[in-house]
Design a protein around this motif. Sequence first.
Motif, mmCIF file in Angstrom:
data_model
loop_
_atom_site.group_PDB
_atom_site.id
_atom_site.type_symbol
_atom_site.label_atom_id
_atom_site.label_comp_id
_atom_site.label_asym_id
_atom_site.label_seq_id
_atom_site.Cartn_x
_atom_site.Cartn_y
_atom_site.Cartn_z
ATOM 1 N N ARG A 52 0.874 -1.180 0.000
ATOM 2 C CA ARG A 52 0.000 0.000 0.000
ATOM 3 C C ARG A 52 0.903 1.219 0.000
ATOM 4 N N VAL A 53 0.708 2.090 -0.992
ATOM 5 C CA VAL A 53 1.552 3.277 -1.101
ATOM 6 C C VAL A 53 0.692 4.530 -1.195
ATOM 7 N N GLY A 54 1.264 5.595 -0.722
ATOM 8 C CA GLY A 54 0.680 6.917 -0.872
ATOM 9 C C GLY A 54 1.812 7.885 -1.127
ATOM 10 N N LEU A 55 1.536 8.890 -1.937
ATOM 11 C CA LEU A 55 2.559 9.917 -2.125
ATOM 12 C C LEU A 55 1.907 11.279 -2.201
ATOM 13 N N ASN A 56 2.638 12.250 -1.733
ATOM 14 C CA ASN A 56 2.244 13.647 -1.765
ATOM 15 C C ASN A 56 3.478 14.435 -2.185
ATOM 16 N N PHE A 57 3.483 14.917 -3.433
ATOM 17 C CA PHE A 57 4.609 15.687 -3.950
ATOM 18 C C PHE A 57 4.101 17.053 -4.380
ATOM 19 N N ALA A 58 4.856 18.086 -4.056
ATOM 20 C CA ALA A 58 4.477 19.439 -4.460
ATOM 21 C C ALA A 58 5.722 20.232 -4.835
ATOM 22 N N MET A 59 5.518 21.160 -5.749
ATOM 23 C CA MET A 59 6.551 22.118 -6.130
ATOM 24 C C MET A 59 5.906 23.496 -6.068
ATOM 25 N N ASN A 69 6.838 16.967 0.847
ATOM 26 C CA ASN A 69 6.902 15.768 0.025
ATOM 27 C C ASN A 69 7.105 14.531 0.896
ATOM 28 N N ALA A 70 6.261 13.526 0.649
ATOM 29 C CA ALA A 70 6.349 12.304 1.439
ATOM 30 C C ALA A 70 5.875 11.110 0.620
ATOM 31 N N LEU A 71 6.408 9.957 0.974
ATOM 32 C CA LEU A 71 6.002 8.677 0.418
ATOM 33 C C LEU A 71 5.685 7.765 1.593
ATOM 34 N N TRP A 72 4.523 7.119 1.540
ATOM 35 C CA TRP A 72 4.147 6.145 2.539
ATOM 36 C C TRP A 72 4.184 4.770 1.890
ATOM 37 N N VAL A 73 4.827 3.821 2.529
ATOM 38 C CA VAL A 73 4.855 2.432 2.060
ATOM 39 C C VAL A 73 4.416 1.559 3.231
ATOM 40 N N ASP A 74 3.274 0.915 3.075
ATOM 41 C CA ASP A 74 2.712 0.055 4.125
ATOM 42 C C ASP A 74 2.706 0.756 5.483
ATOM 43 N N GLY A 75 2.318 2.025 5.488
ATOM 44 C CA GLY A 75 2.177 2.783 6.726
ATOM 45 C C GLY A 75 3.436 3.475 7.215
#
Length: 165
Positions: A52-59, A69-75
Amino acid sequence: EVHGYYLDQGQRVEITPEAGFLAATDDSCGYLSYRTSWHWLSVSATLASGQRVGLNFAMGVNQGFGTENALWVDGKIFEIPPVMFEKVGDDEQNQGSTWRVYSADQSVDLTVKTGWCRQESLNLVLVASHFNQWVSSVYGTMTCEGQTVVLNGEMGLMEKHFAKW
Protein backbone atom coordinates in the motif's frame (compact mmCIF):
# COMPACT_ATOMS: atom_id res chain seq x y z
CA GLU A 1 -13.20 4.17 4.37
CA VAL A 2 -14.09 5.31 0.88
CA HIS A 3 -17.57 4.72 -0.56
CA GLY A 4 -19.33 6.13 -3.60
CA TYR A 5 -19.42 5.75 -7.36
CA TYR A 6 -18.45 7.42 -10.60
CA LEU A 7 -19.61 7.07 -14.18
CA ASP A 8 -17.16 5.82 -16.81
CA GLN A 9 -18.69 6.18 -20.27
CA GLY A 10 -22.15 5.70 -18.80
CA GLN A 11 -21.15 2.67 -16.69
CA ARG A 12 -21.50 3.00 -12.93
CA VAL A 13 -18.29 2.04 -11.10
CA GLU A 14 -18.66 1.45 -7.36
CA ILE A 15 -15.99 2.94 -5.11
CA THR A 16 -15.41 0.70 -2.11
CA PRO A 17 -12.43 -0.42 -0.05
CA GLU A 18 -13.14 -4.00 -1.21
CA ALA A 19 -12.72 -2.86 -4.84
CA GLY A 20 -9.26 -1.55 -3.99
CA PHE A 21 -10.07 2.16 -3.76
CA LEU A 22 -8.10 4.29 -1.32
CA ALA A 23 -8.28 8.01 -0.54
CA ALA A 24 -6.09 10.87 0.60
CA THR A 25 -6.75 14.19 2.26
CA ASP A 26 -4.91 17.38 1.35
CA ASP A 27 -3.96 19.87 4.04
CA SER A 28 -1.11 22.33 3.72
CA CYS A 29 0.70 24.01 6.56
CA GLY A 30 2.00 26.73 4.28
CA TYR A 31 1.74 30.49 4.40
CA LEU A 32 1.58 31.36 0.75
CA SER A 33 2.61 34.66 -0.79
CA TYR A 34 0.20 37.17 -2.36
CA ARG A 35 0.93 35.66 -5.79
CA THR A 36 1.73 32.00 -5.78
CA SER A 37 1.68 28.97 -8.01
CA TRP A 38 2.24 25.31 -7.43
CA HIS A 39 2.12 21.83 -8.87
CA TRP A 40 0.92 18.89 -6.79
CA LEU A 41 0.68 15.11 -7.25
CA SER A 42 -1.15 12.67 -4.98
CA VAL A 43 -1.48 8.90 -5.32
CA SER A 44 -3.03 6.33 -2.98
CA ALA A 45 -2.84 2.75 -4.24
CA THR A 46 -2.37 -0.90 -3.50
CA LEU A 47 0.27 -2.17 -5.91
CA ALA A 48 0.29 -5.57 -7.65
CA SER A 49 2.98 -6.57 -5.12
CA GLY A 50 0.43 -5.97 -2.33
CA GLN A 51 2.24 -2.88 -1.03
CA ARG A 52 0.00 0.00 0.00
CA VAL A 53 1.55 3.28 -1.10
CA GLY A 54 0.68 6.92 -0.87
CA LEU A 55 2.56 9.92 -2.12
CA ASN A 56 2.24 13.65 -1.76
CA PHE A 57 4.61 15.69 -3.95
CA ALA A 58 4.48 19.44 -4.46
CA MET A 59 6.55 22.12 -6.13
CA GLY A 60 5.99 25.76 -5.24
CA VAL A 61 4.52 25.25 -1.75
CA ASN A 62 6.75 26.00 1.27
CA GLN A 63 9.84 26.08 -0.91
CA GLY A 64 11.59 28.44 1.51
CA PHE A 65 11.99 26.06 4.44
CA GLY A 66 11.58 22.53 3.18
CA THR A 67 8.90 20.48 1.52
CA GLU A 68 5.80 18.52 2.41
CA ASN A 69 6.90 15.77 0.03
CA ALA A 70 6.35 12.30 1.44
CA LEU A 71 6.00 8.68 0.42
CA TRP A 72 4.15 6.14 2.54
CA VAL A 73 4.86 2.43 2.06
CA ASP A 74 2.71 0.06 4.12
CA GLY A 75 2.18 2.78 6.73
CA LYS A 76 5.83 3.86 7.02
CA ILE A 77 6.55 7.45 5.97
CA PHE A 78 9.63 8.58 4.04
CA GLU A 79 10.71 12.18 3.48
CA ILE A 80 11.19 12.97 -0.21
CA PRO A 81 13.55 15.71 -1.49
CA PRO A 82 12.24 18.61 -3.61
CA VAL A 83 10.79 17.54 -6.96
CA MET A 84 10.38 19.25 -10.31
CA PHE A 85 7.27 19.08 -12.52
CA GLU A 86 8.01 19.34 -16.24
CA LYS A 87 5.47 19.12 -19.04
CA VAL A 88 7.05 16.95 -21.74
CA GLY A 89 4.28 16.53 -24.30
CA ASP A 90 0.66 16.65 -25.39
CA ASP A 91 -1.48 13.73 -26.51
CA GLU A 92 -3.72 15.34 -29.12
CA GLN A 93 -5.69 12.13 -29.68
CA ASN A 94 -6.66 11.71 -26.01
CA GLN A 95 -6.59 15.45 -25.17
CA GLY A 96 -4.20 14.83 -22.30
CA SER A 97 -0.61 15.67 -21.60
CA THR A 98 2.47 13.95 -20.26
CA TRP A 99 4.51 15.31 -17.38
CA ARG A 100 7.74 14.25 -15.75
CA VAL A 101 8.05 14.52 -11.96
CA TYR A 102 11.60 13.97 -10.74
CA SER A 103 14.16 14.84 -8.08
CA ALA A 104 17.70 16.10 -8.61
CA ASP A 105 19.13 13.11 -6.72
CA GLN A 106 17.24 10.72 -9.08
CA SER A 107 15.36 9.04 -6.21
CA VAL A 108 12.11 10.09 -7.90
CA ASP A 109 11.53 9.54 -11.62
CA LEU A 110 7.84 9.49 -12.56
CA THR A 111 5.84 9.95 -15.74
CA VAL A 112 2.32 11.33 -15.30
CA LYS A 113 -0.26 10.96 -18.08
CA THR A 114 -3.21 13.26 -17.54
CA GLY A 115 -6.82 12.50 -18.37
CA TRP A 116 -10.07 14.19 -17.40
CA CYS A 117 -9.54 17.69 -15.99
CA ARG A 118 -11.46 19.74 -13.46
CA GLN A 119 -10.66 23.39 -14.12
CA GLU A 120 -11.66 26.90 -13.19
CA SER A 121 -10.39 30.37 -14.04
CA LEU A 122 -11.42 33.45 -12.10
CA ASN A 123 -10.19 37.02 -12.34
CA LEU A 124 -11.87 39.24 -9.76
CA VAL A 125 -9.15 41.94 -9.96
CA LEU A 126 -7.91 41.66 -6.36
CA VAL A 127 -8.34 37.90 -6.30
CA ALA A 128 -7.58 35.54 -9.18
CA SER A 129 -7.21 31.81 -9.62
CA HIS A 130 -6.35 29.56 -12.53
CA PHE A 131 -6.82 25.96 -11.45
CA ASN A 132 -6.38 22.63 -13.24
CA GLN A 133 -6.69 19.24 -11.55
CA TRP A 134 -6.31 16.11 -13.67
CA VAL A 135 -7.16 12.48 -13.02
CA SER A 136 -3.87 10.87 -14.02
CA SER A 137 -2.02 7.60 -14.51
CA VAL A 138 1.39 7.51 -12.84
CA TYR A 139 4.38 5.39 -13.93
CA GLY A 140 7.95 5.18 -12.68
CA THR A 141 10.10 4.62 -9.64
CA MET A 142 10.83 6.12 -6.24
CA THR A 143 13.72 4.95 -4.08
CA CYS A 144 13.92 5.61 -0.34
CA GLU A 145 16.35 4.07 2.16
CA GLY A 146 17.30 1.37 -0.35
CA GLN A 147 13.69 0.41 -1.07
CA THR A 148 12.34 0.95 -4.61
CA VAL A 149 8.64 1.45 -5.26
CA VAL A 150 7.41 0.95 -8.83
CA LEU A 151 4.22 2.59 -10.08
CA ASN A 152 2.66 1.08 -13.20
CA GLY A 153 -0.30 3.25 -14.15
CA GLU A 154 -1.74 3.80 -10.69
CA MET A 155 -4.40 6.51 -10.57
CA GLY A 156 -3.68 9.82 -8.95
CA LEU A 157 -4.48 13.52 -9.03
CA MET A 158 -2.15 16.13 -10.46
CA GLU A 159 -2.82 19.82 -9.94
CA LYS A 160 -1.48 23.06 -11.38
CA HIS A 161 -2.69 26.23 -9.66
CA PHE A 162 -1.92 29.95 -9.88
CA ALA A 163 -3.50 32.16 -7.24
CA LYS A 164 -3.49 35.85 -6.33
CA TRP A 165 -5.08 36.79 -3.02
